[in-house]
Design a protein around this motif. Sequence first.
Motif, PDB file in Angstrom:
ATOM      1  N   GLU A  17      45.960  33.094  16.402  1.00 14.64           N
ATOM      2  CA  GLU A  17      44.913  33.857  15.772  1.00 14.64           C
ATOM      3  C   GLU A  17      45.095  35.523  16.035  1.00 14.64           C
ATOM      4  OE1 GLU A  17      43.257  29.982  16.178  1.00 14.64           O
ATOM      5  OE2 GLU A  17      44.088  31.222  17.377  1.00 14.64           O
ATOM      6  N   ALA A  18      45.295  35.742  17.276  1.00 15.64           N
ATOM      7  CA  ALA A  18      45.539  37.341  17.468  1.00 15.64           C
ATOM      8  C   ALA A  18      46.768  38.110  16.512  1.00 15.64           C
ATOM      9  CB  ALA A  18      45.533  37.359  18.709  1.00 15.64           C
ATOM     10  N   ARG A  19      47.667  37.107  16.549  1.00 22.92           N
ATOM     11  CA  ARG A  19      48.817  37.649  15.642  1.00 22.92           C
ATOM     12  C   ARG A  19      48.304  37.641  14.101  1.00 22.92           C
ATOM     13  NH1 ARG A  19      54.963  36.400  18.165  1.00 22.92           N
ATOM     14  NH2 ARG A  19      54.691  37.895  19.812  1.00 22.92           N
ATOM     15  N   ILE A  20      47.503  36.557  13.672  1.00 22.57           N
ATOM     16  CA  ILE A  20      47.062  36.786  12.290  1.00 22.57           C
ATOM     17  C   ILE A  20      46.129  37.869  12.024  1.00 22.57           C
ATOM     18  CG2 ILE A  20      45.843  35.497  10.592  1.00 22.57           C
ATOM     19  CD1 ILE A  20      48.578  34.207  11.163  1.00 22.57           C
ATOM     20  N   ALA A  21      45.414  37.982  12.937  1.00 29.95           N
ATOM     21  CA  ALA A  21      44.615  39.186  12.977  1.00 29.95           C
ATOM     22  C   ALA A  21      45.154  40.528  13.089  1.00 29.95           C
ATOM     23  CB  ALA A  21      43.538  39.164  14.229  1.00 29.95           C
ATOM     24  N   ALA A  22      46.104  40.691  13.656  1.00 31.39           N
ATOM     25  CA  ALA A  22      47.164  41.932  13.725  1.00 31.39           C
ATOM     26  C   ALA A  22      47.662  42.017  12.305  1.00 31.39           C
ATOM     27  CB  ALA A  22      48.114  41.830  14.890  1.00 31.39           C
ATOM     28  N   ALA A  23      48.179  41.242  11.660  1.00 31.63           N
ATOM     29  CA  ALA A  23      48.680  41.117  10.264  1.00 31.63           C
ATOM     30  C   ALA A  23      47.408  41.607   9.351  1.00 31.63           C
ATOM     31  CB  ALA A  23      49.424  39.923   9.859  1.00 31.63           C
ATOM     32  N   LYS A  24      46.313  40.946   9.372  1.00 30.56           N
ATOM     33  CA  LYS A  24      45.331  41.159   8.567  1.00 30.56           C
ATOM     34  C   LYS A  24      44.848  42.678   8.658  1.00 30.56           C
ATOM     35  CE  LYS A  24      43.692  36.414   7.843  1.00 30.56           C
ATOM     36  NZ  LYS A  24      43.727  36.501   6.616  1.00 30.56           N
ATOM     37  N   LEU A  25      44.824  43.302  10.012  1.00 30.98           N
ATOM     38  CA  LEU A  25      44.534  44.644  10.235  1.00 30.98           C
ATOM     39  C   LEU A  25      45.402  45.623   9.313  1.00 30.98           C
ATOM     40  CD1 LEU A  25      43.728  44.929  14.045  1.00 30.98           C
ATOM     41  CD2 LEU A  25      42.267  45.828  12.171  1.00 30.98           C
ATOM     42  N   LEU A  26      46.493  45.254   9.086  1.00 36.01           N
ATOM     43  CA  LEU A  26      47.055  46.224   8.209  1.00 36.01           C
ATOM     44  C   LEU A  26      47.557  45.704   6.922  1.00 36.01           C
ATOM     45  CD1 LEU A  26      49.955  46.725  11.019  1.00 36.01           C
ATOM     46  CD2 LEU A  26      47.949  47.787  10.673  1.00 36.01           C
TER      47      LEU A  26
ATOM     48  N   VAL B 152      59.211  41.600  12.867  1.00 36.91           N
ATOM     49  CA  VAL B 152      60.174  40.498  12.266  1.00 36.91           C
ATOM     50  C   VAL B 152      60.690  39.535  13.092  1.00 36.91           C
ATOM     51  CG1 VAL B 152      61.922  40.188  10.376  1.00 36.91           C
ATOM     52  CG2 VAL B 152      59.996  41.641  10.053  1.00 36.91           C
ATOM     53  N   PRO B 153      61.607  40.415  14.278  1.00 36.78           N
ATOM     54  CA  PRO B 153      62.435  39.413  15.096  1.00 36.78           C
ATOM     55  C   PRO B 153      61.525  38.454  15.847  1.00 36.78           C
ATOM     56  CG  PRO B 153      62.881  41.785  15.065  1.00 36.78           C
ATOM     57  CD  PRO B 153      61.697  41.858  14.247  1.00 36.78           C
ATOM     58  N   ASP B 154      60.326  38.612  15.793  1.00 42.11           N
ATOM     59  CA  ASP B 154      59.322  37.718  16.474  1.00 42.11           C
ATOM     60  C   ASP B 154      59.063  36.463  15.718  1.00 42.11           C
ATOM     61  OD1 ASP B 154      59.310  39.314  18.665  1.00 42.11           O
ATOM     62  OD2 ASP B 154      57.612  40.357  18.361  1.00 42.11           O
ATOM     63  N   PHE B 155      59.347  36.379  14.434  1.00 41.66           N
ATOM     64  CA  PHE B 155      58.901  35.338  13.546  1.00 41.66           C
ATOM     65  C   PHE B 155      59.431  33.917  14.070  1.00 41.66           C
ATOM     66  CE2 PHE B 155      58.437  38.083   9.529  1.00 41.66           C
ATOM     67  CZ  PHE B 155      57.334  38.688  10.122  1.00 41.66           C
ATOM     68  N   ASP B 156      58.796  33.002  14.177  1.00 38.56           N
ATOM     69  CA  ASP B 156      59.292  31.498  14.448  1.00 38.56           C
ATOM     70  C   ASP B 156      58.398  30.288  13.818  1.00 38.56           C
ATOM     71  OD1 ASP B 156      56.570  31.556  15.799  1.00 38.56           O
ATOM     72  OD2 ASP B 156      57.557  31.543  17.729  1.00 38.56           O
ATOM     73  N   SER B 157      57.574  30.824  12.875  1.00 38.82           N
ATOM     74  CA  SER B 157      56.674  29.839  12.037  1.00 38.82           C
ATOM     75  C   SER B 157      56.272  30.754  10.820  1.00 38.82           C
ATOM     76  CB  SER B 157      55.570  29.384  12.783  1.00 38.82           C
ATOM     77  OG  SER B 157      54.772  30.252  12.723  1.00 38.82           O
ATOM     78  N   TRP B 158      56.353  29.807   9.730  1.00 39.17           N
ATOM     79  CA  TRP B 158      56.049  30.342   8.467  1.00 39.17           C
ATOM     80  C   TRP B 158      54.610  30.970   8.305  1.00 39.17           C
ATOM     81  CZ3 TRP B 158      51.633  28.751   5.761  1.00 39.17           C
ATOM     82  CH2 TRP B 158      50.989  27.533   6.038  1.00 39.17           C
ATOM     83  N   ALA B 159      53.682  30.520   8.908  1.00 38.15           N
ATOM     84  CA  ALA B 159      52.190  30.941   8.686  1.00 38.15           C
ATOM     85  C   ALA B 159      52.135  32.481   9.245  1.00 38.15           C
ATOM     86  CB  ALA B 159      51.319  30.270   9.474  1.00 38.15           C
TER      87      ALA B 159
ATOM     88  N   ALA C 292      54.693  34.488   9.997  1.00 37.96           N
ATOM     89  CA  ALA C 292      55.256  35.262   8.927  1.00 37.96           C
ATOM     90  C   ALA C 292      54.831  35.517   7.606  1.00 37.96           C
ATOM     91  CB  ALA C 292      56.879  34.587   8.790  1.00 37.96           C
ATOM     92  N   ASP C 293      53.999  34.612   7.144  1.00 36.53           N
ATOM     93  CA  ASP C 293      53.738  34.888   5.850  1.00 36.53           C
ATOM     94  C   ASP C 293      52.679  36.136   5.823  1.00 36.53           C
ATOM     95  OD1 ASP C 293      55.688  33.441   4.771  1.00 36.53           O
ATOM     96  OD2 ASP C 293      54.309  31.710   3.839  1.00 36.53           O
ATOM     97  N   HIS C 294      51.706  36.000   6.792  1.00 37.34           N
ATOM     98  CA  HIS C 294      50.596  36.968   6.918  1.00 37.34           C
ATOM     99  C   HIS C 294      51.173  38.409   7.263  1.00 37.34           C
ATOM    100  CE1 HIS C 294      47.883  33.499   7.277  1.00 37.34           C
ATOM    101  NE2 HIS C 294      46.978  34.595   6.958  1.00 37.34           N
TER     102      HIS C 294
ATOM    103  N   TRP D 180      64.366  33.314   9.814  1.00 34.00           N
ATOM    104  CA  TRP D 180      63.056  34.025   9.459  1.00 34.00           C
ATOM    105  C   TRP D 180      63.294  35.235   8.931  1.00 34.00           C
ATOM    106  CZ3 TRP D 180      59.594  30.278   9.000  1.00 34.00           C
ATOM    107  CH2 TRP D 180      59.680  29.033   9.654  1.00 34.00           C
ATOM    108  N   THR D 181      64.207  35.964   9.583  1.00 35.90           N
ATOM    109  CA  THR D 181      64.376  37.315   9.018  1.00 35.90           C
ATOM    110  C   THR D 181      64.704  37.425   7.528  1.00 35.90           C
ATOM    111  OG1 THR D 181      64.714  38.246  11.262  1.00 35.90           O
ATOM    112  CG2 THR D 181      65.425  39.428   9.473  1.00 35.90           C
ATOM    113  N   ARG D 182      65.835  36.355   7.316  1.00 34.97           N
ATOM    114  CA  ARG D 182      66.167  36.450   5.787  1.00 34.97           C
ATOM    115  C   ARG D 182      65.104  35.881   5.066  1.00 34.97           C
ATOM    116  NH1 ARG D 182      70.554  32.973   5.006  1.00 34.97           N
ATOM    117  NH2 ARG D 182      71.758  34.362   3.530  1.00 34.97           N
ATOM    118  N   ARG D 183      64.558  35.031   5.416  1.00 33.99           N
ATOM    119  CA  ARG D 183      63.303  34.263   4.490  1.00 33.99           C
ATOM    120  C   ARG D 183      62.296  35.608   4.152  1.00 33.99           C
ATOM    121  NH1 ARG D 183      58.198  32.584   5.438  1.00 33.99           N
ATOM    122  NH2 ARG D 183      57.389  30.866   4.161  1.00 33.99           N
ATOM    123  N   ALA D 184      62.021  36.356   5.242  1.00 33.10           N
ATOM    124  CA  ALA D 184      60.908  37.277   4.985  1.00 33.10           C
ATOM    125  C   ALA D 184      61.488  38.318   4.072  1.00 33.10           C
ATOM    126  CB  ALA D 184      60.862  37.984   6.396  1.00 33.10           C
TER     127      ALA D 184
END
Length: 227
Positions: free
Chosen positions: A70-79, A98-105, A107-109, A138-142
């Motif tokens: 939830e902290a990572r989701i919140a980080a994305a929502k802050l921006l 982006v290099p930290d992506f390991d799941s779709w949720a 990554a999508d936020h 995940w980088t290519r998908r992003a």
Amino acid sequence: MTLSEALDALRDAIEPGRAAGMAKYHKAPREYLGIPNPALNDLTKEWRSALDVEARVALAQALWDTDIYEARIAAAKLLTQARIRPDDAAWDLIKSWVPDFDSWAIADHVCMAGQKRLVADPSRLDQIEEWTRSDDLWTRRAALVITLPWTKQNNPKPEEIAARERILSWIESYASDHKWFIQKAIAWWLRELSKHDRARVAAFLEQHGETLKPFARKEAARLMREE
């Protein structure tokens, strides 16, 4: 606002019994607090209003570094905001995640936040093109998720058409990559474009559809079949 204060606010929003189900669903090995998305929306909206850009970027980085879901989701929502000025620091932070992506949720936020920054400065597509050559799934998908705004114009300007065609060339290069998440992203991008430019999607599928996995080809054309 300090990181400690932000985490306290997040923990106050925990819904008992929710964390275990989230961990099972998302699978990526990290801590899950069990906070519903509407509560995250309310918190981050409040934080965006209270903090200037520099403070938001700093808090977003600190939240991300906890590796709590939830902290990572919140980080994305802050921006995630159309108008951020100046926005170079926010854009650089989004790219650094982006290099930290390991799941779709997650990554999508992050990509939703990135979409706003790309629309604000389309020249940043040059940087996104570098992602298309990454060895990381995940980088290519992003690269496709973050460029979804170029599927949405009903009356695109010449420069928007050029950007759309550029992204379609990336999708063409992805077509033979049959990893599920890549094919799903291709289908998503084409399906969204079909709402606004059915003819272009039909032409793409006629030329490259047989290279796609059958499920992706079917999903890309789904809205056109329903008309």
